[in-house]
Enzyme design. Structure first.
Site, PDB file in Angstrom:
ATOM      1  CG  ASN A   1       1.567  -0.845  -1.702  1.00  0.00           C
ATOM      2  OD1 ASN A   1       1.203  -1.979  -1.992  1.00  0.00           O
ATOM      3  ND2 ASN A   1       2.754  -0.593  -1.188  1.00  0.00           N
TER       4      ASN A   1
ATOM      5  CD  GLU B   1      -4.095   1.663   4.074  1.00  0.00           C
ATOM      6  OE1 GLU B   1      -3.397   1.775   3.040  1.00  0.00           O
ATOM      7  OE2 GLU B   1      -3.611   1.530   5.208  1.00  0.00           O
TER       8      GLU B   1
ATOM      9  CB  CYS C   1       0.307   6.139   6.624  1.00  0.00           C
ATOM     10  SG  CYS C   1      -0.762   6.745   5.311  1.00  0.00           S
TER      11      CYS C   1
HETATM   12  N1  THU Z   1       1.515   1.887   2.493  1.00  0.00           N
HETATM   13  C1  THU Z   1       0.213   1.536   2.332  1.00  0.00           C
HETATM   14  O1  THU Z   1      -0.189   1.099   1.254  1.00  0.00           O
HETATM   15  N2  THU Z   1      -0.641   1.689   3.376  1.00  0.00           N
HETATM   16  C2  THU Z   1      -0.272   2.162   4.598  1.00  0.00           C
HETATM   17  O2  THU Z   1      -1.115   2.345   5.470  1.00  0.00           O
HETATM   18  C3  THU Z   1       1.140   2.422   4.878  1.00  0.00           C
HETATM   19  C4  THU Z   1       2.046   2.447   3.719  1.00  0.00           C
HETATM   20  C5  THU Z   1       2.436   1.733   1.366  1.00  0.00           C
HETATM   21  C6  THU Z   1       2.874   3.034   0.747  1.00  0.00           C
HETATM   22  C7  THU Z   1       4.162   2.649   0.100  1.00  0.00           C
HETATM   23  O3  THU Z   1       3.881   2.093  -1.179  1.00  0.00           O
HETATM   24  C8  THU Z   1       4.700   1.541   0.987  1.00  0.00           C
HETATM   25  O4  THU Z   1       3.602   1.092   1.769  1.00  0.00           O
HETATM   26  C9  THU Z   1       5.824   1.974   1.919  1.00  0.00           C
HETATM   27  O5  THU Z   1       5.467   3.087   2.629  1.00  0.00           O
END
Ligand code: THU
Length: 133
Positions: free
Chosen positions: A42, A55, A86
């Site tokens: 992320n 992802e 998410c």
């Molecule tokens: N995040 C992801 O990378 N993948 C997910 O499936 C859920 C959330 C990240 C986005 C953000 O940088 C942090 O987690 C908090 O939401």
């Protein structure tokens, strides 16, 4: 590549996460049908809506390298529970890896396994007038 190795690759990818706002470290690893492995983490931005999930980064990395079929998706987070993608990422996974198995890991590397169709039943679909290139 076995499931534990794929989860380890997701954990490794998470080392590069840029998370000044959430502090929530995530990595994703995809296994393409041709055997290639793609990963992402992320990446957050002060303009918060520009932040991207691990992802998404992994899929853009893979798709832009020409991969089009995927058998497994692993997601790891530095979290005490299994990290579940998410809603937006479920839609993304379903679009490009409709038959994929999703491995959702906790920080210790234990993981829960589901098919993407189980994680996103009744998805939005639209096929008129386009293809995926
Ligand atoms: N995040 C992801 O990378 N993948 C997910 O499936 C859920 C959330 C990240 C986005 C953000 O940088 C942090 O987690 C908090 O939401």
């Amino acid at each position: 590549m076995n499931d534990d190795d794929l989860v380890s690759a997701a954990k490794k990818a998470a080392e590069n996460a840029i998370i000044p706002f959430s502090g929530f470290r995530v990595g994703a690893a995809l296994l393409a049908s041709d055997g290639r492995l793609f990963a992402g983490c992320n990446i957050e931005n002060p303009s918060l809506s520009m932040s991207v999930c691990a992802e998404q980064v992994a899929f853009m990395n893979a798709l832009s390298a020409g991969a089009r079929e995927f058998t497994k998706v692993a997601v790891w987070a530095d979290y005490d529970q299994f990290v579940t993608p998410c809603g937006k990422c479920r839609q993304l996974i379903l679009e490009f890896a409709p038959h994929a198995t999703v491995l959702m890991a906790d920080r210790n590397g234990s993981f829960m396994v589901r098919k993407i169709g189980e994680l996103l039943p009744l998805p939005f679909r639209h096929r008129q007038g386009g293809d995926k290139g």
